[in-house]
Design a protein around this motif. Structure first.
Motif, PDB file in Angstrom:
ATOM      1  N   VAL A   6     -80.568 -18.057 -86.781  1.00  0.00           N
ATOM      2  CA  VAL A   6     -80.352 -19.242 -87.593  1.00  0.00           C
ATOM      3  C   VAL A   6     -78.896 -19.662 -87.455  1.00  0.00           C
ATOM      4  CG1 VAL A   6     -80.413 -20.213 -89.926  1.00  0.00           C
ATOM      5  CG2 VAL A   6     -82.116 -18.501 -89.233  1.00  0.00           C
ATOM      6  N   VAL A   7     -78.664 -20.926 -87.175  1.00  0.00           N
ATOM      7  CA  VAL A   7     -77.310 -21.433 -87.008  1.00  0.00           C
ATOM      8  C   VAL A   7     -76.681 -21.660 -88.382  1.00  0.00           C
ATOM      9  CG1 VAL A   7     -75.892 -23.322 -86.131  1.00  0.00           C
ATOM     10  CG2 VAL A   7     -77.865 -22.517 -84.806  1.00  0.00           C
ATOM     11  N   ALA A   8     -75.488 -21.113 -88.566  1.00  0.00           N
ATOM     12  CA  ALA A   8     -74.721 -21.353 -89.790  1.00  0.00           C
ATOM     13  C   ALA A   8     -73.686 -22.427 -89.473  1.00  0.00           C
ATOM     14  CB  ALA A   8     -74.046 -20.068 -90.258  1.00  0.00           C
ATOM     15  N   ASP A   9     -73.943 -23.629 -89.896  1.00  0.00           N
ATOM     16  CA  ASP A   9     -73.077 -24.765 -89.572  1.00  0.00           C
ATOM     17  C   ASP A   9     -71.893 -24.792 -90.530  1.00  0.00           C
ATOM     18  OD1 ASP A   9     -72.073 -27.029 -88.461  1.00  0.00           O
ATOM     19  OD2 ASP A   9     -73.501 -28.415 -89.400  1.00  0.00           O
ATOM     20  N   LEU A  10     -70.911 -23.905 -90.261  1.00  0.00           N
ATOM     21  CA  LEU A  10     -69.773 -23.735 -91.156  1.00  0.00           C
ATOM     22  C   LEU A  10     -68.479 -23.716 -90.358  1.00  0.00           C
ATOM     23  CD1 LEU A  10     -71.163 -20.835 -93.387  1.00  0.00           C
ATOM     24  CD2 LEU A  10     -71.049 -23.246 -94.020  1.00  0.00           C
ATOM     25  N   ASP A  11     -67.390 -24.017 -91.033  1.00  0.00           N
ATOM     26  CA  ASP A  11     -66.067 -23.899 -90.443  1.00  0.00           C
ATOM     27  C   ASP A  11     -65.598 -22.460 -90.626  1.00  0.00           C
ATOM     28  OD1 ASP A  11     -63.481 -24.024 -89.586  1.00  0.00           O
ATOM     29  OD2 ASP A  11     -62.812 -25.523 -91.051  1.00  0.00           O
ATOM     30  N   PHE A  12     -65.393 -21.737 -89.535  1.00  0.00           N
ATOM     31  CA  PHE A  12     -65.054 -20.322 -89.601  1.00  0.00           C
ATOM     32  C   PHE A  12     -63.548 -20.072 -89.632  1.00  0.00           C
ATOM     33  CE2 PHE A  12     -69.427 -20.068 -88.639  1.00  0.00           C
ATOM     34  CZ  PHE A  12     -69.864 -18.800 -88.979  1.00  0.00           C
ATOM     35  N   ALA A  13     -62.742 -21.104 -89.688  1.00  0.00           N
ATOM     36  CA  ALA A  13     -61.288 -20.921 -89.739  1.00  0.00           C
ATOM     37  C   ALA A  13     -60.881 -20.393 -91.112  1.00  0.00           C
ATOM     38  CB  ALA A  13     -60.590 -22.250 -89.462  1.00  0.00           C
ATOM     39  N   THR A  14     -60.030 -19.375 -91.131  1.00  0.00           N
ATOM     40  CA  THR A  14     -59.540 -18.797 -92.390  1.00  0.00           C
ATOM     41  C   THR A  14     -58.044 -18.527 -92.280  1.00  0.00           C
ATOM     42  OG1 THR A  14     -60.040 -16.521 -91.692  1.00  0.00           O
ATOM     43  CG2 THR A  14     -61.759 -17.704 -92.901  1.00  0.00           C
ATOM     44  N   LEU A  24     -58.384 -14.064 -95.337  1.00  0.00           N
ATOM     45  CA  LEU A  24     -58.818 -14.428 -96.697  1.00  0.00           C
ATOM     46  C   LEU A  24     -60.083 -15.279 -96.561  1.00  0.00           C
ATOM     47  CD1 LEU A  24     -55.300 -15.258 -98.178  1.00  0.00           C
ATOM     48  CD2 LEU A  24     -56.550 -13.087 -98.227  1.00  0.00           C
ATOM     49  N   ASN A  25     -61.183 -14.582 -96.375  1.00  0.00           N
ATOM     50  CA  ASN A  25     -62.425 -15.227 -95.937  1.00  0.00           C
ATOM     51  C   ASN A  25     -63.542 -15.163 -96.971  1.00  0.00           C
ATOM     52  OD1 ASN A  25     -62.799 -12.469 -95.786  1.00  0.00           O
ATOM     53  ND2 ASN A  25     -63.250 -12.419 -93.595  1.00  0.00           N
ATOM     54  N   VAL A  26     -63.206 -14.998 -98.235  1.00  0.00           N
ATOM     55  CA  VAL A  26     -64.237 -14.852 -99.260  1.00  0.00           C
ATOM     56  C   VAL A  26     -65.113 -16.097 -99.335  1.00  0.00           C
ATOM     57  CG1 VAL A  26     -64.671 -14.586-101.722  1.00  0.00           C
ATOM     58  CG2 VAL A  26     -62.920 -13.195-100.606  1.00  0.00           C
ATOM     59  N   ASP A  27     -64.506 -17.277 -99.409  1.00  0.00           N
ATOM     60  CA  ASP A  27     -65.289 -18.511 -99.514  1.00  0.00           C
ATOM     61  C   ASP A  27     -66.254 -18.653 -98.348  1.00  0.00           C
ATOM     62  OD1 ASP A  27     -64.218 -19.344-101.917  1.00  0.00           O
ATOM     63  OD2 ASP A  27     -62.616 -20.505-100.984  1.00  0.00           O
ATOM     64  N   LEU A  28     -65.774 -18.337 -97.143  1.00  0.00           N
ATOM     65  CA  LEU A  28     -66.627 -18.424 -95.959  1.00  0.00           C
ATOM     66  C   LEU A  28     -67.833 -17.507 -96.092  1.00  0.00           C
ATOM     67  CD1 LEU A  28     -67.360 -19.126 -93.033  1.00  0.00           C
ATOM     68  CD2 LEU A  28     -65.720 -17.366 -92.299  1.00  0.00           C
ATOM     69  N   PHE A  29     -67.604 -16.250 -96.504  1.00  0.00           N
ATOM     70  CA  PHE A  29     -68.709 -15.306 -96.551  1.00  0.00           C
ATOM     71  C   PHE A  29     -69.643 -15.549 -97.732  1.00  0.00           C
ATOM     72  CE2 PHE A  29     -66.560 -13.095 -93.217  1.00  0.00           C
ATOM     73  CZ  PHE A  29     -67.579 -12.429 -92.554  1.00  0.00           C
ATOM     74  N   VAL A  30     -69.141 -16.100 -98.815  1.00  0.00           N
ATOM     75  CA  VAL A  30     -70.040 -16.494 -99.901  1.00  0.00           C
ATOM     76  C   VAL A  30     -71.019 -17.553 -99.386  1.00  0.00           C
ATOM     77  CG1 VAL A  30     -70.178 -17.688-102.118  1.00  0.00           C
ATOM     78  CG2 VAL A  30     -68.500 -15.870-101.788  1.00  0.00           C
ATOM     79  N   ARG A  31     -70.518 -18.475 -98.575  1.00  0.00           N
ATOM     80  CA  ARG A  31     -71.405 -19.497 -97.994  1.00  0.00           C
ATOM     81  C   ARG A  31     -72.356 -18.881 -96.962  1.00  0.00           C
ATOM     82  NH1 ARG A  31     -66.496 -22.433 -98.101  1.00  0.00           N
ATOM     83  NH2 ARG A  31     -66.208 -22.186 -95.841  1.00  0.00           N
TER      84      ARG A  31
END
Length: 205
Positions: A6-14, A24-31
């Motif tokens: 499944v493609v996760a269409d997210l911005d992976f920059a942290t 500091l990637n909490v917001d990314l991983f919560v998504r």
């Protein structure tokens, strides 16, 4: 078996920062966890998150999770041990086909071959296991491998916002934040030091 991607269409920059200059990637991983929670993950007992560069042996984790305290506890209340196992198997099979615990117990208590011939205790009925997660290091959860019961992911996906009052998303890496949040939410912790991370430099062993 088949593999579903499944493609996760997210911005992976942290950004990096905090005491240990970590991502500091909490917001990314919560998504990302929310994306996983939108799939049919409940068909499985456990959910595993792996870093892309982690070396993972699924059969070793499967063996670990099939043993105490994660394997099925021995049943009681159905007479001789052989009958106990037979009755428990039959009761749980009936439950998988839609019977309630009480209905399955009544059917299974009947005479063979349709039943096991013994009145069984309710302890042989299947019930959802308690939500839990594994801690792979004495210093806390380390991100290369994170292992959660499906029930733990469900709780986290539905209630992670409850952790924001006591935890700073902008000062922690995702693994430490996830562990602290699961603790706040009352999810059971199982310490599995030396079982999931073999490299001594990953955990200071």
């Amino acid at each position: 078996g088949s593999v579903l991607s499944v493609v996760a269409d997210l911005d992976f920059a942290t950004k990096r920062g905090g005491r240990w200059n970590v991502s500091l990637n909490v917001d990314l991983f919560v998504r990302l966890w929310a994306r996983v929670a939108s799939t049919d993950y409940t068909r499985h007992d456990w959910v595993v998150k792996l870093d892309a560069d982690a070396v993972f042996f699924p059969e070793r984790l499967r063996d670990l999770l099939s043993s105490a305290p994660f394997g099925e506890a021995p049943e009681d209340g159905c007479g001789p041990a052989a009958m106990t196992a037979r009755c428990a198997t039959q009761v749980r099979a009936l439950q998988r086909h839609g019977a309630t615990c009480d209905q399955a117990l009544e059917i299974a208590a009947g005479a063979p071959p349709s039943g096991c011939g013994y009145p069984c205790a309710r302890s042989v009925c299947w019930s959802p296991p308690a939500p839990a997660y594994l801690v792979n290091c004495r210093y806390g959860m380390h991100g290369p491998i994170e292992v959660l019961r499906a029930g733990a992911l469900r709780i986290f996906a539905n209630r992670s916002s409850e952790c924001d009052d006591g935890l700073d998303r902008g000062n922690l890496a995702e693994d430490r934040w996830l562990q602290a949040c699961l603790d706040i939410l009352g999810v059971q912790r199982h310490n599995m030091f030396n079982h999931l991370l073999a490299d001594m430099w990953k955990c200071g062993h």
